[in-house]
Design a protein around this motif. Structure first.
Motif, PDB file in Angstrom:
ATOM      1  N   LEU A 266     -50.465  79.460  84.324  1.00 16.67           N
ATOM      2  CA  LEU A 266     -51.351  79.773  83.200  1.00 16.67           C
ATOM      3  C   LEU A 266     -51.318  78.679  82.141  1.00 16.67           C
ATOM      4  CD1 LEU A 266     -50.602  83.589  82.836  1.00 16.67           C
ATOM      5  CD2 LEU A 266     -52.659  82.540  83.809  1.00 16.67           C
ATOM      6  N   SER A 267     -50.143  78.097  81.928  1.00 14.85           N
ATOM      7  CA  SER A 267     -50.025  77.010  80.961  1.00 14.85           C
ATOM      8  C   SER A 267     -50.857  75.815  81.393  1.00 14.85           C
ATOM      9  CB  SER A 267     -48.555  76.606  80.812  1.00 14.85           C
ATOM     10  OG  SER A 267     -48.426  75.492  79.948  1.00 14.85           O
ATOM     11  N   ARG A 268     -50.714  75.415  82.647  1.00 17.77           N
ATOM     12  CA  ARG A 268     -51.491  74.279  83.160  1.00 17.77           C
ATOM     13  C   ARG A 268     -52.987  74.583  83.106  1.00 17.77           C
ATOM     14  NH1 ARG A 268     -51.382  71.588  89.222  1.00 17.77           N
ATOM     15  NH2 ARG A 268     -49.717  70.229  88.500  1.00 17.77           N
ATOM     16  N   LEU A 269     -53.370  75.805  83.438  1.00 15.14           N
ATOM     17  CA  LEU A 269     -54.784  76.196  83.425  1.00 15.14           C
ATOM     18  C   LEU A 269     -55.386  75.986  82.040  1.00 15.14           C
ATOM     19  CD1 LEU A 269     -57.052  77.587  85.176  1.00 15.14           C
ATOM     20  CD2 LEU A 269     -56.332  79.725  84.101  1.00 15.14           C
ATOM     21  N   GLY A 270     -54.679  76.418  80.995  1.00 17.00           N
ATOM     22  CA  GLY A 270     -55.198  76.286  79.640  1.00 17.00           C
ATOM     23  C   GLY A 270     -55.302  74.842  79.187  1.00 17.00           C
ATOM     24  N   ALA A 434     -50.569  75.282  76.106  1.00 16.22           N
ATOM     25  CA  ALA A 434     -49.292  74.631  75.801  1.00 16.22           C
ATOM     26  C   ALA A 434     -48.247  75.633  75.320  1.00 16.22           C
ATOM     27  CB  ALA A 434     -49.502  73.546  74.755  1.00 16.22           C
ATOM     28  N   VAL A 435     -48.660  76.592  74.507  1.00 21.21           N
ATOM     29  CA  VAL A 435     -47.719  77.580  73.972  1.00 21.21           C
ATOM     30  C   VAL A 435     -47.155  78.460  75.088  1.00 21.21           C
ATOM     31  CG1 VAL A 435     -47.554  79.637  72.516  1.00 21.21           C
ATOM     32  CG2 VAL A 435     -48.700  77.594  71.651  1.00 21.21           C
ATOM     33  N   LEU A 436     -47.967  78.727  76.117  1.00 23.45           N
ATOM     34  CA  LEU A 436     -47.507  79.579  77.216  1.00 23.45           C
ATOM     35  C   LEU A 436     -46.320  78.988  77.961  1.00 23.45           C
ATOM     36  CD1 LEU A 436     -50.850  80.895  78.767  1.00 23.45           C
ATOM     37  CD2 LEU A 436     -49.161  82.190  77.461  1.00 23.45           C
ATOM     38  N   VAL A 437     -46.105  77.684  77.863  1.00 22.58           N
ATOM     39  CA  VAL A 437     -44.972  77.071  78.563  1.00 22.58           C
ATOM     40  C   VAL A 437     -43.645  77.590  78.017  1.00 22.58           C
ATOM     41  CG1 VAL A 437     -44.510  75.045  77.128  1.00 22.58           C
ATOM     42  CG2 VAL A 437     -44.272  74.866  79.609  1.00 22.58           C
ATOM     43  N   LEU A 438     -43.647  78.102  76.805  1.00 19.73           N
ATOM     44  CA  LEU A 438     -42.420  78.650  76.224  1.00 19.73           C
ATOM     45  C   LEU A 438     -41.909  79.864  76.997  1.00 19.73           C
ATOM     46  CD1 LEU A 438     -43.311  78.405  72.420  1.00 19.73           C
ATOM     47  CD2 LEU A 438     -41.902  76.838  73.767  1.00 19.73           C
TER      48      LEU A 438
END
Length: 444
Positions: A266-270, A434-438
């Motif tokens: 999901l992080s990469r997708l965004g 980027a925030v989802l990578v957390l």
């Protein structure tokens, strides 16, 4: 499963799980891979960006007689689902392949050859429906090339080199962009105190010949990769009886068992969608929003893409080795998302060519920071190394999907709120990704 990967110079893959498909026990030479892997990726992104940012919009304009954003969206959307599922399908097929040439090489060569033929067919599309169908076929086949190619990193690269190789793979986007911009678009010589246009070749490759050139580059890159850095023989690996139900069920990754994989997806997708929403609409955006004169449009697109790519390369080269030293990835992903969001505010404040130059400088740096860690992070969260091709294929949907769908999403945004709405939407999507990578717990 136990895996032994030497730190320097080569990699030895040894597995011992009784219920898992074993990987080849073989000594790989890492040296050639430093050159062949980025070269193969450059050819791939020359295709994605050369067609998506140049040849496809030009062909739509030729067919419709105008900068028809709806027609471009239709041409891009047709076959997008087919293209997106190509990555995991071909990835799993490569996992199951048993040949003296290895698991990945046969698919890299086959998809390169078939993709080249499909590109030649697309060059002769004379309607939006035919253009969309042919582009969907190209995307489907070349996602197979991408799935097999990206699986080579978890197959062959030791973990201590993930940052470096992630950076090398990441160079595919900016270098592919530079080649496409110089060959198809050209760059105004006045930007460098020169006369005329640098590259562009008088528009010679802004049409059928552009497709032919890209097709040739893909085939040559595939041949160089498979010959110079050959795959390990897979003939002695255990063979699995094909079961359609098991084949299809293997595409499911349980989010409870592998949450890091899902959050990384999901992080990469965004991040990727936020980047490509603007990039793939560059030509129409510059023509209709920035008001670049028609005679200057292609060179201006080429110049801005090169500015973006050079800044991306600089960031990739700096950050990739740094990641290996510090052993942390998430701070770089977060910084890239914040940087991308800030960069996208520049054209909103200054809708001029100068504003677009500033945006491409800042946005290029932000994207380079992300590309330097992307593959390293993804490789660390794969559910099972035995299914590396399938798993990389699944997560590549978050890479290929945004490039395929970006023109469609951008078309909806422009139709609903105009070109100026592209920038805040892209900024919000990039920052959210980027925030989802957390949420990825297994990577620092």
């Amino acid at each position: 499963m136990s895996t032994l990967l030497p730190e320097e110079g080569s990699s030895v893959l040894m597995t011992g799980g009784p219920d898992e498909v074993m990987r080849p026990v073989n000594r790989y030479r890492l040296g050639p891979l430093y050159v062949t892997l980025p070269l193969a990726n450059i050819a791939l992104y020359l295709l994605w960006l050369g067609v998506g940012s140049f040849l496809l919009p030009i062909q739509v304009a030729q067919i419709t007689g105008t900068n028809d954003t709806g027609a471009l969206s239709t041409a891009s959307t047709t076959g997008a689902i087919l293209a997106t599922v190509g990555n995991p399908i071909f990835g799993q097929l490569s996992d199951r392949t048993r040949s003296r040439f290895g698991r990945r090489a046969p698919w890299i060569l086959l998809c390169a050859g078939m993709g080249a033929l499909a590109l030649i067919g697309q060059a002769h599309a004379n309607s939006i429906a035919m253009l969309g169908l042919s582009w969907g076929v190209v995307q489907f086949i070349m996602n197979g090339y991408q799935a097999a190619l990206t699986a080579c990193m978890p197959d062959r690269v030791p973990q201590s080199k993930y940052g470096t190789f992630s950076a090398l793979v990441g160079l595919g986007v900016p270098l592919g962009t530079i080649v496409a911009a110089l060959v198809i678009g050209g760059v105004p010589g006045s930007k460098f105190g020169l006369d005329g246009v640098i590259g562009g070749f008088g528009g010679r490759f802004a049409g059928e010949k552009g497709y032919y050139l890209i097709a040739a580059c893909v085939v040559v890159a595939a041949l160089i990769f498979t010959v110079v850095s050959p795959d390990a023989s897979a003939r002695d690996l255990p063979r699995q009886k094909f079961d359609l139900r098991a084949f299809l069920s293997n595409f499911w990754v349980n989010p409870k068992e592998h949450p890091d994989f899902i959050w990384a997806f999901l992080s990469r997708l965004g991040v990727m969608l936020g980047y490509f929403v603007v990039l793939t609409y560059n030509m129409y955006l510059l023509a209709d929003y920035i008001k670049i004169p028609p005679q200057d449009l292609l060179p201006t697109v080429g110049f801005l893409m090169i500015v973006n790519a050079v800044c991306t390369i600089a960031a990739v080269i700096l950050i990739g080795p740094l990641v290996d030293r510090v052993g942390r990835m998430k701070p770089f992903v977060l910084a890239s998302g914040i940087g991308a969001a800030l960069a996208l505010t520049i054209p909103m404040i200054s809708p001029t060519e100068g504003g677009m130059v500033a945006y491409n400088v800042a946005g290029g740096v932000a994207f380079g920071v992300y590309m330097a860690v992307d593959m390293a992070l993804i490789t660390k969260v794969l559910p099972a190394t035995a299914d590396a091709g399938k798993d990389m294929g699944l997560i590549n949907i978050a890479n290929a999907g945004p490039q395929i769908l970006a023109p469609t999403v951008a078309g909806w945004i422009v139709s609903a709120a105009g070109y100026e709405a592209l920038f805040p939407v892209a900024a919000a999507v990039s920052l959210a990704g980027a925030v989802l990578v957390l949420r990825v717990r297994g990577v620092r």
